[in-house]
Design an enzyme around this catalytic site. Structure first.
Site, PDB file in Angstrom:
ATOM      1  N   THR A 163       0.986 -10.640  79.765  1.00  0.00           N
ATOM      2  CA  THR A 163       1.498 -11.862  79.144  1.00  0.00           C
ATOM      3  C   THR A 163       2.188 -11.598  77.801  1.00  0.00           C
ATOM      4  OG1 THR A 163      -0.696 -12.145  78.200  1.00  0.00           O
ATOM      5  CG2 THR A 163      -0.226 -13.399  80.203  1.00  0.00           C
ATOM      6  N   GLY A 164       2.215 -10.335  77.367  1.00  0.00           N
ATOM      7  CA  GLY A 164       2.805 -10.023  76.064  1.00  0.00           C
ATOM      8  C   GLY A 164       4.286  -9.719  76.134  1.00  0.00           C
ATOM      9  N   SER A 208      -5.594 -15.905  78.510  1.00  0.00           N
ATOM     10  CA  SER A 208      -4.502 -16.127  79.469  1.00  0.00           C
ATOM     11  C   SER A 208      -4.956 -16.049  80.922  1.00  0.00           C
ATOM     12  CB  SER A 208      -3.395 -15.090  79.280  1.00  0.00           C
ATOM     13  OG  SER A 208      -2.975 -15.068  77.960  1.00  0.00           O
ATOM     14  N   CYS A 246       8.095   2.930  69.411  1.00  0.00           N
ATOM     15  CA  CYS A 246       9.473   2.533  69.721  1.00  0.00           C
ATOM     16  C   CYS A 246      10.524   3.204  68.820  1.00  0.00           C
ATOM     17  CB  CYS A 246       9.610   1.015  69.651  1.00  0.00           C
ATOM     18  SG  CYS A 246       8.752   0.269  68.260  1.00  0.00           S
ATOM     19  N   SER A 293      10.364  -8.356  67.211  1.00  0.00           N
ATOM     20  CA  SER A 293       9.759  -8.247  68.546  1.00  0.00           C
ATOM     21  C   SER A 293       8.872  -7.011  68.655  1.00  0.00           C
ATOM     22  CB  SER A 293      10.838  -8.222  69.632  1.00  0.00           C
ATOM     23  OG  SER A 293      11.780  -7.212  69.344  1.00  0.00           O
ATOM     24  N   GLY A 294       9.067  -6.048  67.761  1.00  0.00           N
ATOM     25  CA  GLY A 294       8.212  -4.866  67.730  1.00  0.00           C
ATOM     26  C   GLY A 294       6.775  -5.195  67.389  1.00  0.00           C
ATOM     27  N   LYS A 320       3.694   7.884  62.150  1.00  0.00           N
ATOM     28  CA  LYS A 320       3.877   8.054  63.608  1.00  0.00           C
ATOM     29  C   LYS A 320       5.209   8.758  63.860  1.00  0.00           C
ATOM     30  CE  LYS A 320       1.451   3.809  64.837  1.00  0.00           C
ATOM     31  NZ  LYS A 320       1.651   2.384  65.148  1.00  0.00           N
ATOM     32  N   HIS A 358      15.955  -2.284  67.337  1.00  0.00           N
ATOM     33  CA  HIS A 358      15.684  -1.527  66.110  1.00  0.00           C
ATOM     34  C   HIS A 358      16.923  -0.690  65.755  1.00  0.00           C
ATOM     35  CE1 HIS A 358      11.607  -2.727  66.407  1.00  0.00           C
ATOM     36  NE2 HIS A 358      11.019  -1.598  66.690  1.00  0.00           N
TER      37      HIS A 358
END
Ligand code: NAP
Length: 339
Positions: free
Chosen positions: A13-14, A42, A132, A162-163, A216, A244
């Site tokens: 659902t993400g 959910s 990402c 959105s990240g 990271k 991005h």
């Protein structure tokens, strides 16, 4: 009839989960049964797969019976807790969180860069999908590294909301509306207002003053490129919904001309050369969003050092930065290893 594979999507659902569903559909992945998992919040919702209704179920340790491949995108805590149960039940996990990325027994894979590392999945039954920002950077830099050996990378990111997931997309949308109507902006997801602003903080700060997101990029890049490259990063959140952007400076052992760099990028898998400054053409998030290429442009000499280049690299963080990369790994897995 060719074999079909039973797939579970953890976090269906993400923001990333929804894109994974779309990628499996678009790429016509040979799906047998599909299972959608999320939290109790959910559970009971109905989503679709290729036009058919699929019930969202609550994630439990017993969710993985009969599953061949489990695509995880429900946060690091869930991955730490549930990937071992999934692996024990015989499912191979492809995990989007940071939980397993630096584990020496878990391959960290970007297919265009180190597809061979997938073979290491057998140790724990887990394959990690990188961050990402790291994915798009290594896709762009791999051809340049193979040609001229990158010694050092200096990167600054301009990362879309959105990240941070679906709540952050909503936070930017609501803040823009409130502020344009003269009302104050409430902040819940980010530590400060994100609309009409930029935040030089992504994730929490480490003892060395860098954020976890920045570290990271340092550590994952070295693991994926299998090279002792020096990396320093500044990660910034900006009020863009999807896509991005990164300003990347590299120093190489061998000289590399701008023309050669352009040729290498244009020929590299997963890359698209978008570079014609005379015509005002360069990569932008509005163009990169919704497609899978890592777009590279503004390639120019770093005139302050002997062998240096500057590049501007943009990609859809939810697609190539997460869902597409995971589905590409699954494709290689079934073609090369699970047949
Ligand atoms: P999101 O939009 O907030 O979605 C989170 C998903 O996780 C939802 O499906 C949510 O289900 C589920 N979830 C949360 N708590 C859960 C629990 N206790 N048990 C089971 N499911 C639970 O976040 P996202 O952007 O999709 O990111 C998901 C993961 O992918 C994160 O680990 C993130 O770091 C990683 N990732 C994201 C990006 C990106 O660009 N967004 C890129 C690379 C990696 P409910 O609907 O029930 O809450």
């Amino acid at each position: 009839m060719s074999k079909k594979w039973n797939i579970a999507i953890v976090g269906a659902t993400g923001a990333v989960g929804a894109q994974m569903i779309e990628c499996l559909e678009e790429r016509d992945f040979p799906v047998g049964k599909i299972k959608y998992l999320a939290s109790s919040r959910s559970a009971g919702e109905i989503l679709e797969f290729k036009g058919k209704a699929v019930l969202v179920e609550e994630l439990t340790h017993d969710s993985f019976d009969g599953i061949d491949i489990a695509l995880f995108s429900a946060g690091g805590e869930r991955s730490k807790e549930f990937c071992p149960s999934a692996a024990k039940a015989g499912a191979i996990c492809i995990d989007n969180s940071s939980a397993w990325r630096m584990d020496a027994d878990v391959p960290l894979v970007v297919p265009e860069v180190n597809a061979h590392a997938i073979a290491g999945y057998k140790k724990k039954g887990i394959i990690a999908n990188p961050n990402c920002s790291t994915i798009q950077m290594v896709v762009a830099l791999k051809p340049l590294h193979d040609h001229a050996q990158i010694k050092r990378i200096v990167v600054s990111t301009y990362q879309a909301v959105s990240g941070t997931g679906k709540k952050a997309i909503e936070e930017l949308r609501v803040q823009v509306g409130e502020l344009l109507n003269g009302r104050p902006a409430n902040t819940e997801v980010y530590p400060h207002q994100i609309a009409f602003n930029c935040l030089p903080q992504i994730d929490s700060f480490c003892d060395n003053g860098y954020t976890k997101e920045e570290m990271k990029m340092v550590n994952e890049t070295r693991k994926i490129m299998e090279a002792d490259i020096k990396v320093t990063a500044t990660a910034v959140r900006i009020p863009v919904f999807f896509g991005h952007s990164e300003s990347i400076n590299i120093e190489t052992a061998k000289e590399i001309s701008v023309a050669t760099a352009m040729e290498l990028i244009a020929a590299a898998p997963g890359c698209e050369l978008v570079d014609d400054v005379a015509e005002g053409i360069y990569p932008m998030p509005v163009d990169a969003a919704g497609q899978d290429f890592v777009q590279v442009g503004r390639i120019r000499k770093d005139e302050s050092i002997e062998n240096g280049l500057n590049l501007w690299v943009v990609a859809d963080n939810i697609r190539k930065g997460a869902a597409t990369n995971a589905v590409q790994i699954a494709e290689i897995l079934i073609e090369k290893y699970l047949k």
